[in-house]
Design a protein around this motif. Structure first.
Motif, PDB file in Angstrom:
ATOM      1  N   GLU A 106      44.026  41.393  31.908  1.00 22.32           N
ATOM      2  CA  GLU A 106      44.106  40.316  32.949  1.00 22.32           C
ATOM      3  C   GLU A 106      45.186  39.421  32.636  1.00 22.32           C
ATOM      4  O   GLU A 106      45.713  38.978  31.633  1.00 22.32           O
ATOM      5  CB  GLU A 106      42.741  39.562  32.864  1.00 22.32           C
ATOM      6  CG  GLU A 106      42.774  38.529  33.946  1.00 22.32           C
ATOM      7  CD  GLU A 106      41.561  37.617  33.682  1.00 22.32           C
ATOM      8  OE1 GLU A 106      41.488  36.246  33.980  1.00 22.32           O
ATOM      9  OE2 GLU A 106      40.385  37.917  33.833  1.00 22.32           O
ATOM     10  N   GLU A 206      40.069  50.479  37.513  1.00 27.31           N
ATOM     11  CA  GLU A 206      39.831  49.572  38.669  1.00 27.31           C
ATOM     12  C   GLU A 206      40.607  48.243  38.750  1.00 27.31           C
ATOM     13  O   GLU A 206      40.793  47.473  37.879  1.00 27.31           O
ATOM     14  CB  GLU A 206      38.398  49.311  38.772  1.00 27.31           C
ATOM     15  CG  GLU A 206      37.413  50.338  39.350  1.00 27.31           C
ATOM     16  CD  GLU A 206      35.981  49.959  39.654  1.00 27.31           C
ATOM     17  OE1 GLU A 206      35.732  49.453  40.691  1.00 27.31           O
ATOM     18  OE2 GLU A 206      35.271  50.254  38.649  1.00 27.31           O
ATOM     19  N   PHE A 208      40.971  44.335  40.094  1.00 30.64           N
ATOM     20  CA  PHE A 208      40.367  43.168  40.558  1.00 30.64           C
ATOM     21  C   PHE A 208      41.409  41.992  41.048  1.00 30.64           C
ATOM     22  O   PHE A 208      42.375  42.024  40.284  1.00 30.64           O
ATOM     23  CB  PHE A 208      39.504  42.534  40.043  1.00 30.64           C
ATOM     24  CG  PHE A 208      38.121  43.281  39.715  1.00 30.64           C
ATOM     25  CD1 PHE A 208      36.895  43.266  40.107  1.00 30.64           C
ATOM     26  CD2 PHE A 208      38.343  44.693  38.654  1.00 30.64           C
ATOM     27  CE1 PHE A 208      35.882  44.200  39.987  1.00 30.64           C
ATOM     28  CE2 PHE A 208      37.421  45.376  38.386  1.00 30.64           C
ATOM     29  CZ  PHE A 208      36.211  45.267  38.958  1.00 30.64           C
ATOM     30  N   ASN A 211      39.736  37.258  41.002  1.00 29.31           N
ATOM     31  CA  ASN A 211      38.546  36.987  40.723  1.00 29.31           C
ATOM     32  C   ASN A 211      37.361  37.483  41.545  1.00 29.31           C
ATOM     33  O   ASN A 211      36.459  36.893  41.497  1.00 29.31           O
ATOM     34  CB  ASN A 211      38.320  35.449  40.035  1.00 29.31           C
ATOM     35  CG  ASN A 211      39.287  34.955  39.165  1.00 29.31           C
ATOM     36  OD1 ASN A 211      39.210  35.661  37.975  1.00 29.31           O
ATOM     37  ND2 ASN A 211      39.904  33.879  39.106  1.00 29.31           N
ATOM     38  N   LYS A 213      34.488  39.435  43.228  1.00 25.35           N
ATOM     39  CA  LYS A 213      33.361  40.120  42.515  1.00 25.35           C
ATOM     40  C   LYS A 213      33.737  41.843  42.462  1.00 25.35           C
ATOM     41  O   LYS A 213      33.178  42.424  41.574  1.00 25.35           O
ATOM     42  CB  LYS A 213      32.111  39.798  43.194  1.00 25.35           C
ATOM     43  CG  LYS A 213      30.758  40.339  42.689  1.00 25.35           C
ATOM     44  CD  LYS A 213      29.656  39.974  43.324  1.00 25.35           C
ATOM     45  CE  LYS A 213      28.524  40.518  42.665  1.00 25.35           C
ATOM     46  NZ  LYS A 213      27.146  40.176  43.574  1.00 25.35           N
ATOM     47  N   TYR A 214      34.315  42.209  43.652  1.00 29.69           N
ATOM     48  CA  TYR A 214      34.282  43.833  43.697  1.00 29.69           C
ATOM     49  C   TYR A 214      35.887  44.194  43.560  1.00 29.69           C
ATOM     50  O   TYR A 214      36.585  43.414  44.115  1.00 29.69           O
ATOM     51  CB  TYR A 214      33.739  43.913  44.903  1.00 29.69           C
ATOM     52  CG  TYR A 214      32.281  43.865  44.844  1.00 29.69           C
ATOM     53  CD1 TYR A 214      31.342  44.835  44.218  1.00 29.69           C
ATOM     54  CD2 TYR A 214      31.803  42.977  45.817  1.00 29.69           C
ATOM     55  CE1 TYR A 214      29.943  44.581  44.386  1.00 29.69           C
ATOM     56  CE2 TYR A 214      30.376  42.646  45.791  1.00 29.69           C
ATOM     57  CZ  TYR A 214      29.432  43.439  45.065  1.00 29.69           C
ATOM     58  OH  TYR A 214      28.046  43.341  44.869  1.00 29.69           O
ATOM     59  N   SER A 215      35.915  45.434  43.089  1.00 26.90           N
ATOM     60  CA  SER A 215      37.505  45.767  43.149  1.00 26.90           C
ATOM     61  C   SER A 215      38.069  46.108  44.368  1.00 26.90           C
ATOM     62  O   SER A 215      37.553  46.349  45.430  1.00 26.90           O
ATOM     63  CB  SER A 215      37.558  46.938  42.121  1.00 26.90           C
ATOM     64  OG  SER A 215      36.659  48.125  42.689  1.00 26.90           O
ATOM     65  N   THR A 216      39.322  45.915  44.229  1.00 27.74           N
ATOM     66  CA  THR A 216      40.271  45.928  45.443  1.00 27.74           C
ATOM     67  C   THR A 216      40.742  47.330  45.507  1.00 27.74           C
ATOM     68  O   THR A 216      41.093  47.829  46.578  1.00 27.74           O
ATOM     69  CB  THR A 216      41.503  44.964  45.287  1.00 27.74           C
ATOM     70  OG1 THR A 216      40.994  43.727  45.431  1.00 27.74           O
ATOM     71  CG2 THR A 216      42.288  45.019  46.667  1.00 27.74           C
TER      72      THR A 216
END
Length: 266
Positions: A106, A206, A208, A211, A213-216
């Motif tokens: 991150e 994956e 993100f 922040n 919630k679901y991956s882009t």
């Protein structure tokens, strides 16, 4: 005899200093040659080794950051030969972490375009390298083109995110062989902080953004053969990149259960 001994000792002192300085010079030259004139920059106890980029630690937007730009003297750029002269090992390597295999990367990053830009296709290329081998000859990467993240053209938005595997599956190769599979959209832009989180697990990665919630974006099967290595912060042609708050967490491989719902086509 005493006078001769005294004179000899006086002559030996400068000689010893000369020998020591020569040894020191040889060591420095060997070190620079062996490590490619690398320069380490330290940000919050993390050291970064510059590979074909220029960089410095500066205060930017109220925070200490690592600022890097691609070094065109180290790796020249050719607008007529993009495949061979972009997506190369121009990045800042995190020192003392050479065995990242699975886990979370991150980082907060901010992308600007150089003024004037070196060519018209500059899009603020910025992102992360991972599983980088020791001599920079193989690695995986996910990066962004923030310039097109929110434009009013969906075709261009679909090029915002890019996966590639060095050296055999760079962006141009993948765009020809698998159009759309290794690129995607993301709600990002130039001149703003972007939080990128990459979850690496076996052959999958994956991404993100900010922040959510679901991956882009997902790479369901990465193409590289290197299974563990270093972490790097990447910029490409025409980009000024700022990075802070890098966090790397190694995790064991997680076995994913097959989804019972299969989608063959839409």
């Amino acid at each position: 005899m005493k006078q001769l001994s005294f004179t000899s000792s006086i002559l030996l002192k400068p000689l010893n200093i000369f020998v020591m300085k020569k040894i020191q010079l040889i060591f420095i030259l060997f070190f620079c040659f062996h490590y490619g004139y690398s320069q380490n920059l330290v940000l919050k106890k993390q050291a970064f080794e510059l590979h074909n980029v220029t960089g410095e630690i500066i205060k930017f937007k109220g925070k200490k950051v690592l600022k890097i730009e691609r070094d065109l003297n180290a790796i020249p750029f050719d607008v007529n030969n993009l495949e061979a002269t972009v997506d190369e090992p121009h990045y800042a390597r995190l020192v003392d972490l050479n065995d990242f295999e699975n886990g979370t990367i991150e980082v907060k990053m901010y992308s600007q375009i150089q003024n004037p830009p070196p060519y018209s296709g500059v899009a603020g290329f910025i992102g992360v390298f991972f599983r980088v081998n020791e001599d920079d000859t193989a690695f995986e990467s996910i990066y962004l083109r923030p310039k097109v993240g929110r434009v009013g053209d969906q075709r261009l938005r679909n090029h915002t995110v890019q996966y590639f595997s060095y050296p055999n599956a760079k962006f141009a190769t993948l765009r020809k062989s698998n159009p759309g599979k290794y690129e995607g959209s993301a709600p990002v832009s130039l001149n703003e902080w972007i939080t990128m989180r990459i979850e690496v697990n076996g052959e999958t990665a994956e991404m993100f953004i900010n922040n959510l919630k679901y991956s882009t974006f997902i790479v369901d099967k990465m193409l590289g053969k290197i299974k563990k290595g270093a972490i790097g912060l990447y910029v490409d042609i025409g980009t000024i990149g700022y990075f802070r708050d890098l966090k790397v967490t190694k995790k064991p491989l997680k076995v994913i259960q097959e989804n019972s719902e299969k989608v063959n086509d839409i």
